[in-house]
Design a protein around this motif. Structure first.
Motif, PDB file in Angstrom:
ATOM      1  N   PHE A  34       0.821  -1.215   0.000  1.00 55.46           N
ATOM      2  CA  PHE A  34       0.000   0.000   0.000  1.00 55.46           C
ATOM      3  C   PHE A  34       0.858   1.270   0.000  1.00 55.46           C
ATOM      4  CE2 PHE A  34      -2.653  -3.327   1.862  1.00 55.46           C
ATOM      5  CZ  PHE A  34      -3.742  -3.269   1.001  1.00 55.46           C
ATOM      6  N   ALA A  35       2.179   1.086  -0.125  1.00 55.32           N
ATOM      7  CA  ALA A  35       3.060   2.255  -0.153  1.00 55.32           C
ATOM      8  C   ALA A  35       2.812   3.040  -1.439  1.00 55.32           C
ATOM      9  CB  ALA A  35       4.516   1.811  -0.082  1.00 55.32           C
ATOM     10  N   GLN A  36       2.795   4.362  -1.324  1.00 49.89           N
ATOM     11  CA  GLN A  36       2.478   5.193  -2.487  1.00 49.89           C
ATOM     12  C   GLN A  36       3.644   6.012  -2.999  1.00 49.89           C
ATOM     13  OE1 GLN A  36      -0.910   7.419  -0.911  1.00 49.89           O
ATOM     14  NE2 GLN A  36      -2.181   6.468  -2.460  1.00 49.89           N
ATOM     15  N   SER A  37       4.374   6.617  -2.061  1.00 49.92           N
ATOM     16  CA  SER A  37       5.425   7.551  -2.487  1.00 49.92           C
ATOM     17  C   SER A  37       6.385   7.786  -1.322  1.00 49.92           C
ATOM     18  CB  SER A  37       4.796   8.897  -2.878  1.00 49.92           C
ATOM     19  OG  SER A  37       4.187   9.495  -1.743  1.00 49.92           O
ATOM     20  N   MET A  66      -5.496   0.213   2.829  1.00 44.62           N
ATOM     21  CA  MET A  66      -4.849  -0.648   3.817  1.00 44.62           C
ATOM     22  C   MET A  66      -5.839  -1.056   4.909  1.00 44.62           C
ATOM     23  SD  MET A  66      -1.589   0.162   6.312  1.00 44.62           S
ATOM     24  CE  MET A  66      -0.369   0.646   5.132  1.00 44.62           C
ATOM     25  N   SER A  67      -6.665  -0.111   5.321  1.00 48.24           N
ATOM     26  CA  SER A  67      -7.587  -0.406   6.425  1.00 48.24           C
ATOM     27  C   SER A  67      -8.634  -1.445   6.029  1.00 48.24           C
ATOM     28  CB  SER A  67      -8.261   0.879   6.929  1.00 48.24           C
ATOM     29  OG  SER A  67      -9.143   1.365   5.953  1.00 48.24           O
ATOM     30  N   ARG A  93       3.157  -7.359   7.468  1.00 52.32           N
ATOM     31  CA  ARG A  93       3.617  -7.101   6.100  1.00 52.32           C
ATOM     32  C   ARG A  93       2.719  -6.114   5.351  1.00 52.32           C
ATOM     33  NH1 ARG A  93       6.039 -10.652   1.412  1.00 52.32           N
ATOM     34  NH2 ARG A  93       5.542  -9.216  -0.252  1.00 52.32           N
ATOM     35  N   ASP A  94       1.414  -6.208   5.563  1.00 48.06           N
ATOM     36  CA  ASP A  94       0.486  -5.302   4.853  1.00 48.06           C
ATOM     37  C   ASP A  94       0.762  -3.840   5.176  1.00 48.06           C
ATOM     38  OD1 ASP A  94      -0.878  -7.342   3.606  1.00 48.06           O
ATOM     39  OD2 ASP A  94      -2.408  -7.497   5.177  1.00 48.06           O
ATOM     40  N   MET A  95       1.432  -3.578   6.288  1.00 46.76           N
ATOM     41  CA  MET A  95       1.678  -2.187   6.696  1.00 46.76           C
ATOM     42  C   MET A  95       3.108  -1.748   6.386  1.00 46.76           C
ATOM     43  SD  MET A  95      -0.343  -3.529   9.718  1.00 46.76           S
ATOM     44  CE  MET A  95      -0.479  -2.481  11.145  1.00 46.76           C
ATOM     45  N   LEU A  96       3.808  -2.545   5.587  1.00 45.73           N
ATOM     46  CA  LEU A  96       5.199  -2.230   5.233  1.00 45.73           C
ATOM     47  C   LEU A  96       5.314  -2.029   3.713  1.00 45.73           C
ATOM     48  CD1 LEU A  96       6.899  -4.801   7.618  1.00 45.73           C
ATOM     49  CD2 LEU A  96       6.946  -2.317   7.848  1.00 45.73           C
ATOM     50  N   PRO A  97       6.330  -1.304   3.264  1.00 49.06           N
ATOM     51  CA  PRO A  97       6.424  -0.949   1.829  1.00 49.06           C
ATOM     52  C   PRO A  97       7.104  -2.027   0.996  1.00 49.06           C
ATOM     53  CG  PRO A  97       8.190   0.117   3.038  1.00 49.06           C
ATOM     54  CD  PRO A  97       7.395  -0.668   4.058  1.00 49.06           C
ATOM     55  N   ILE A  98       6.642  -3.265   1.157  1.00 47.56           N
ATOM     56  CA  ILE A  98       7.343  -4.406   0.580  1.00 47.56           C
ATOM     57  C   ILE A  98       6.483  -5.093  -0.474  1.00 47.56           C
ATOM     58  CG2 ILE A  98       8.252  -6.710   1.166  1.00 47.56           C
ATOM     59  CD1 ILE A  98       9.896  -4.260   2.262  1.00 47.56           C
ATOM     60  N   ASP A  99       7.099  -5.385  -1.617  1.00 47.28           N
ATOM     61  CA  ASP A  99       6.362  -6.062  -2.679  1.00 47.28           C
ATOM     62  C   ASP A  99       6.850  -7.492  -2.918  1.00 47.28           C
ATOM     63  OD1 ASP A  99       4.642  -3.888  -3.419  1.00 47.28           O
ATOM     64  OD2 ASP A  99       6.411  -2.894  -4.246  1.00 47.28           O
TER      65      ASP A  99
END
Lengths: 80, 409
Positions: B3-6, B40-41, B60-66
């Protein structure tokens, strides 16, 4: 030519001195003040210095010899 | 996809793509990962997290990892109710978050696991860091696991005992002759020249995100609530700000109630630029020359100092320092009341906690969590004075003679 970004911290005794002007006069470097805050007794500055590597090194040594502290703009890299 | 955007500049708000950069080009301030919290929520829930792995990767869902994570088994470390220490200090609900129990024995594994995973996504095949201990060990360990090359820079003259923890993973270990400032400068120059994932330079935004799992974990382990007070050791100030960010993200996602945690940062008196700035009500953290036995938190020019200061103020917390002698007493007190042997950073936390309780800043009914971020065996020299065995002959007579009336029945 390279560009180095550094943070300068000035001691009280250097506050009244035209340090950046003198730096530009003594060394063949281009200075660009990116951010700064100087008060009556202390000050800091984010400075870009552009020039040949050896000129930059010498200018940083000159600043250090004046009692100006030099740090990386993004903080210390050596961590515990 | 995450869910990381920028990346967003923490000072001017300018946005950048998710790339290996750490500073805003315009104001030279650190950049921070932003997320689509709305999406994310919809994805995260207490139940989903609880059913995840017993590691930091349950978040993991709250981290900027793909991509596939580089995990050596980090996180989900114990949160222990410290009844004995609490009784000693006068606190009814004191907890110790024992992050000494990570694979390379410090909290750095959280940050490095996220940063190395991201490095691989970016296509780096080489990692680098500059460290006097914990970070070096963690980077070298993760590089071994990820089958990546690593360059670990250490100041020349560092005791062998401090570098064994990194050298065992066989990184390219480089001892630099010169001051710490020289090492700082060299690392910047090398990062500009080589295509390296430098953990706390160009990978710093991702490294930072790994640290916030400490905040998530504590809230989950407390039954999904934020503590009333936390005390965190402060070096660059990054961990402190990320525990705060982690708690606030949980609240924003509806996983905990609004956060009302008082954040206290603990520094060694011999390296306390953040404490100095807090006490002088300054907005700028003036660098200092570190002089303390607490080497793992001896950072004179803290990268996140300003933001740590802001966090302490915003949260109604504070910044406290302890002398080296108080730090040693702090290490011993924790070990001798709770059986937890932390390094000097932990001793700093205990020493400052003691002062805050004595000053009435933290009160007995407040649920307080103290963070132990590295294991004591790494800095044994700080407490060598405890080694004082009673030497006897292998006879009962000798035993009785030495201990006399003091033998327990």
């Amino acid at each position: 030519m390279v560009i180095r970004q550094v943070m300068l911290t000035f001691p009280t005794e250097q506050i009244k001195e035209p340090v950046i002007y003198n730096l530009g006069r003594q060394f063949r470097v281009v200075t660009n003040i990116r951010r700064a805050d100087v008060s009556a007794d202390k000050g800091w500055m984010m400075l870009e210095i552009e020039g040949e590597e050896n000129e930059i090194e010498e200018s940083i040594m000159w600043l250090t010899s004046r009692g100006v502290r030099i740090d990386p703009v993004d903080g210390d890299i050596v961590e515990g | 996809m995450s869910f990381a955007q920028s990346l967003r500049c923490r000072k001017c708000g300018r946005e950048y793509r998710l790339e290996p950069v750490n500073l805003c080009e315009f104001c030279l301030s650190p950049v921070d990962v932003t997320y689509d919290y709305k999406s994310m929520s919809a994805e995260v829930s207490r139940e989903k997290i609880a059913s995840g792995p017993r590691s930091m990767w349950r978040y993991r869902d709250m981290l900027p990892i793909d991509g596939e994570v580089v995990d050596i088994g980090t996180g989900w470390t114990p949160l222990t109710l410290a009844e004995n220490l609490g009784h000693e200090l006068g606190l009814e609900q004191l907890y110790v978050k024992n992050d000494c129990l990570n694979p390379s024995y410090s909290f750095k594994d959280r940050a490095v696991s996220a940063a190395v995973t991201k490095a691989r996504e970016f296509g780096f095949s080489t990692l680098a860091c500059a460290s006097t201990g914990n970070l070096a060990a963690s980077v070298a360990a993760h590089a071994a696991k990820a089958k990546m090359q690593s360059y670990v820079f250490i100041p020349a003259g560092l005791e062998a005992s401090k570098v064994v923890g990194a050298a065992i993973y066989q990184p390219t270990l480089i001892a630099v002759e010169g001051t710490y400032d020289d090492v700082n400068r060299l690392c910047h120059q090398l990062t500009a020249k080589h295509k390296w994932g430098f953990i706390n330079i160009n990978l710093r935004p991702y490294y930072a995100e790994g640290s916030k799992t400490l905040g998530y974990e504590v809230a989950e382990q407390l039954g999904w609530r934020a503590p009333d007070c936390v005390v965190v050791p402060g070096a660059s100030g990054l961990l402190f700000t990320r525990i705060w960010k982690g708690l606030n993200e949980l609240s924003m996602l509806g996983l905990i109630e609004p956060v009302n945690t008082h954040m206290y940062i603990a520094q060694a008196a011999g390296s306390s630029p953040i404490v100095n700035a807090f006490n002088s009500r300054s907005l700028h953290v003036h660098p200092v020359k570190p002089d303390t036995l607490a080497k793992s938190i001896a950072i004179g020019n803290p990268a996140d100092g300003y933001y740590a200061l802001k966090t302490a103020r915003e949260s109604g917390g504070g910044a406290w320092a302890a002398t080296d002698a108080e730090i040693v007493e702090g290490i011993k007190l924790l070990a001798q009341t709770e059986g937890i042997f932390a390094e000097a950073a932990g001793g700093t936390v205990i020493a400052t906690l003691k002062k805050m309780v004595a000053a009435g800043v933290i009160t007995k009914e407040q649920l307080t969590v103290v963070f132990m971020t590295g294991a004591g065996l790494k800095t044994q020299e700080a407490v060598m004075e405890v080694v004082n065995p009673i030497v006897i002959d292998p006879t009962e007579e000798s035993f009785d003679a030495a201990l006399g009336q003091h033998v327990c029945p």
